[in-house]
Design a protein around this motif. Structure first.
Motif, PDB file in Angstrom:
ATOM      1  N   ALA A 196      18.354 -45.698  12.355  1.00 27.25           N
ATOM      2  CA  ALA A 196      17.211 -45.955  11.482  1.00 27.25           C
ATOM      3  C   ALA A 196      16.449 -44.668  11.173  1.00 27.25           C
ATOM      4  N   GLU A 197      16.253 -43.842  12.190  1.00 24.03           N
ATOM      5  CA  GLU A 197      15.530 -42.588  11.981  1.00 24.03           C
ATOM      6  C   GLU A 197      16.338 -41.626  11.115  1.00 24.03           C
ATOM      7  N   GLY A 198      17.656 -41.685  11.220  1.00 24.28           N
ATOM      8  CA  GLY A 198      18.491 -40.872  10.343  1.00 24.28           C
ATOM      9  C   GLY A 198      18.331 -41.274   8.890  1.00 24.28           C
ATOM     10  N   TYR A 199      18.346 -42.587   8.623  1.00 29.49           N
ATOM     11  CA  TYR A 199      18.105 -43.068   7.259  1.00 29.49           C
ATOM     12  C   TYR A 199      16.734 -42.603   6.767  1.00 29.49           C
ATOM     13  N   GLU A 200      15.746 -42.688   7.652  1.00 31.66           N
ATOM     14  CA  GLU A 200      14.389 -42.291   7.268  1.00 31.66           C
ATOM     15  C   GLU A 200      14.345 -40.819   6.866  1.00 31.66           C
ATOM     16  N   LEU A 201      15.048 -39.961   7.605  1.00 30.54           N
ATOM     17  CA  LEU A 201      15.103 -38.541   7.255  1.00 30.54           C
ATOM     18  C   LEU A 201      15.679 -38.342   5.857  1.00 30.54           C
ATOM     19  N   TRP A 202      16.686 -39.121   5.535  1.00 32.61           N
ATOM     20  CA  TRP A 202      17.308 -39.020   4.220  1.00 32.61           C
ATOM     21  C   TRP A 202      16.370 -39.443   3.092  1.00 32.61           C
ATOM     22  N   LEU A 203      15.543 -40.448   3.358  1.00 28.18           N
ATOM     23  CA  LEU A 203      14.834 -41.139   2.283  1.00 28.18           C
ATOM     24  C   LEU A 203      13.351 -40.803   2.162  1.00 28.18           C
ATOM     25  N   ALA A 204      12.759 -40.246   3.204  1.00 29.19           N
ATOM     26  CA  ALA A 204      11.297 -40.134   3.264  1.00 29.19           C
ATOM     27  C   ALA A 204      10.701 -39.279   2.149  1.00 29.19           C
ATOM     28  N   ASP A 205      11.436 -38.294   1.648  1.00 32.31           N
ATOM     29  CA  ASP A 205      10.895 -37.449   0.584  1.00 32.31           C
ATOM     30  C   ASP A 205      10.747 -38.202  -0.733  1.00 32.31           C
ATOM     31  N   GLN A 206      11.565 -39.218  -0.924  1.00 35.49           N
ATOM     32  CA  GLN A 206      11.603 -39.909  -2.209  1.00 35.49           C
ATOM     33  C   GLN A 206      10.948 -41.284  -2.193  1.00 35.49           C
ATOM     34  N   TYR A 207      10.860 -41.878  -1.011  1.00 34.58           N
ATOM     35  CA  TYR A 207      10.367 -43.247  -0.923  1.00 34.58           C
ATOM     36  C   TYR A 207       9.372 -43.386   0.227  1.00 34.58           C
ATOM     37  N   GLU A 208       8.600 -44.457   0.170  1.00 34.93           N
ATOM     38  CA  GLU A 208       7.806 -44.848   1.332  1.00 34.93           C
ATOM     39  C   GLU A 208       8.704 -45.706   2.212  1.00 34.93           C
ATOM     40  N   VAL A 209       9.001 -45.227   3.408  1.00 38.30           N
ATOM     41  CA  VAL A 209       9.963 -45.892   4.285  1.00 38.30           C
ATOM     42  C   VAL A 209       9.232 -46.619   5.407  1.00 38.30           C
ATOM     43  N   ARG A 210       9.604 -47.869   5.614  1.00 36.84           N
ATOM     44  CA  ARG A 210       9.067 -48.663   6.712  1.00 36.84           C
ATOM     45  C   ARG A 210      10.228 -49.097   7.596  1.00 36.84           C
ATOM     46  N   PRO A 216      27.266 -45.014   6.037  1.00 32.91           N
ATOM     47  CA  PRO A 216      27.114 -44.575   4.652  1.00 32.91           C
ATOM     48  C   PRO A 216      26.871 -43.075   4.579  1.00 32.91           C
ATOM     49  N   GLU A 217      27.122 -42.514   3.421  1.00 29.13           N
ATOM     50  CA  GLU A 217      26.731 -41.140   3.160  1.00 29.13           C
ATOM     51  C   GLU A 217      25.355 -41.147   2.505  1.00 29.13           C
ATOM     52  N   ARG A 218      24.656 -40.039   2.634  1.00 22.63           N
ATOM     53  CA  ARG A 218      23.286 -39.959   2.113  1.00 22.63           C
ATOM     54  C   ARG A 218      23.233 -40.296   0.625  1.00 22.63           C
ATOM     55  N   GLN A 219      24.101 -39.674  -0.165  1.00 22.10           N
ATOM     56  CA  GLN A 219      24.058 -39.893  -1.604  1.00 22.10           C
ATOM     57  C   GLN A 219      24.405 -41.331  -1.956  1.00 22.10           C
ATOM     58  N   GLU A 220      25.319 -41.918  -1.210  1.00 20.99           N
ATOM     59  CA  GLU A 220      25.685 -43.315  -1.443  1.00 20.99           C
ATOM     60  C   GLU A 220      24.483 -44.225  -1.246  1.00 20.99           C
ATOM     61  N   LEU A 221      23.730 -43.980  -0.173  1.00 23.54           N
ATOM     62  CA  LEU A 221      22.576 -44.818   0.121  1.00 23.54           C
ATOM     63  C   LEU A 221      21.507 -44.664  -0.959  1.00 23.54           C
ATOM     64  N   ILE A 222      21.245 -43.429  -1.360  1.00 24.35           N
ATOM     65  CA  ILE A 222      20.226 -43.183  -2.383  1.00 24.35           C
ATOM     66  C   ILE A 222      20.642 -43.786  -3.723  1.00 24.35           C
ATOM     67  N   GLU A 223      21.904 -43.625  -4.097  1.00 28.03           N
ATOM     68  CA  GLU A 223      22.364 -44.178  -5.369  1.00 28.03           C
ATOM     69  C   GLU A 223      22.292 -45.704  -5.363  1.00 28.03           C
ATOM     70  N   THR A 224      22.597 -46.309  -4.227  1.00 28.28           N
ATOM     71  CA  THR A 224      22.486 -47.759  -4.124  1.00 28.28           C
ATOM     72  C   THR A 224      21.038 -48.194  -4.327  1.00 28.28           C
ATOM     73  N   ILE A 225      20.114 -47.522  -3.651  1.00 28.44           N
ATOM     74  CA  ILE A 225      18.691 -47.845  -3.797  1.00 28.44           C
ATOM     75  C   ILE A 225      18.247 -47.674  -5.245  1.00 28.44           C
ATOM     76  N   GLU A 226      18.656 -46.579  -5.875  1.00 27.80           N
ATOM     77  CA  GLU A 226      18.243 -46.322  -7.256  1.00 27.80           C
ATOM     78  C   GLU A 226      18.783 -47.387  -8.210  1.00 27.80           C
ATOM     79  N   GLN A 227      20.014 -47.824  -7.991  1.00 25.13           N
ATOM     80  CA  GLN A 227      20.566 -48.897  -8.817  1.00 25.13           C
ATOM     81  C   GLN A 227      19.732 -50.162  -8.687  1.00 25.13           C
TER      82      GLN A 227
END
Length: 219
Positions: free
Chosen positions: A23-37, A108-119
């Motif tokens: 979970a903390e790894g995902y948060e590191l990937w996403l925190a700059d672009q999203y509000e992560v809970r 998942p890979e970082r870009q895969e997760l971000i692209e999924t969220i953006e879609q």
């Protein structure tokens, strides 16, 4: 970097994952672009889900309440948030009756997760019928990456899914226009050799996460 939304706020991403390091790894990937809970089990996810959450990332296998049960509750509450299952559970034909919007197989890979969220964020404003069409297509795409053509052809559930897609396509035909190509979900293009009880090592931008899927039901 994610474009700023019209309301000038960061999209809210709820991550329900019982392995803290993951979970903390995902948060590191996403925190700059999203509000992560972050929440660590299904019950906490149900308590945290509200109208401010834009996308929920759910592990299927969690203590107390499974990701599948959380997904079912979100749909029963008729909440607007989009839901991606992020899990080591390989999809089987049971996913046909799950109302997810994307299915991401761990790790998942970082870009895969971000692209999924953006879609999923891009689809947030479409009407309910089109949302359902996208969801059905996600289930179809998920199975196509995991099953052989013969397995799909022999499955009555899959043939019923195709019928549902065709009926929904006709319903939303005016919105879809001339779009004949199927929706390309990043979550459905990677195959991972994962099964219950297997130990996986996932490297998340410097965070080594060891995760073991417990023998829990996700019914």
């Amino acid at each position: 970097m994610t474009d700023q939304r019209p309301d000038q706020r960061k999209p809210v991403i709820l991550i329900a994952e019982d392995e803290r390091s993951v979970a903390e790894g995902y948060e590191l990937w996403l925190a700059d672009q999203y509000e992560v809970r972050l929440v660590s089990d299904g019950q906490e996810a149900l308590d945290a889900i509200d109208e401010t959450v834009d996308v929920a990332l759910l592990d299927r296998m969690m203590p107390q309440v499974s990701g599948r049960q959380v997904l079912r509750e979100i749909r029963e509450r008729e909440m607007d948030c989009r839901v991606a299952m992020v899990t080591a559970v390989e999809p089987d034909f049971d996913v046909i009756e799950m109302g997810f919007d994307a299915y991401v197989t761990k790790p998942p890979e970082r870009q895969e997760l971000i692209e999924t969220i953006e879609q999923l964020l891009d689809r947030a404003s479409v009407d309910d019928a089109l949302q359902e069409y996208h969801s059905l297509m996600a289930r179809k795409g998920t199975l196509q990456t995991q099953k052989t053509e013969l397995e799909l052809a022999e499955s009555e559930e899959y043939q019923e899914l195709l019928d549902r897609i065709e009926m929904k396509r006709e319903e939303v035909d005016e919105d879809l226009g001339d779009m004949d190509s199927e929706i390309d979900f990043v979550s459905a293009v990677r195959e991972v050799d994962a099964s219950d009880g297997d130990l996986e090592t996932t490297e998340l931008d410097g965070v080594d996460a060891f995760e073991t899927e417990e023998e829990e039901t996700d019914e």
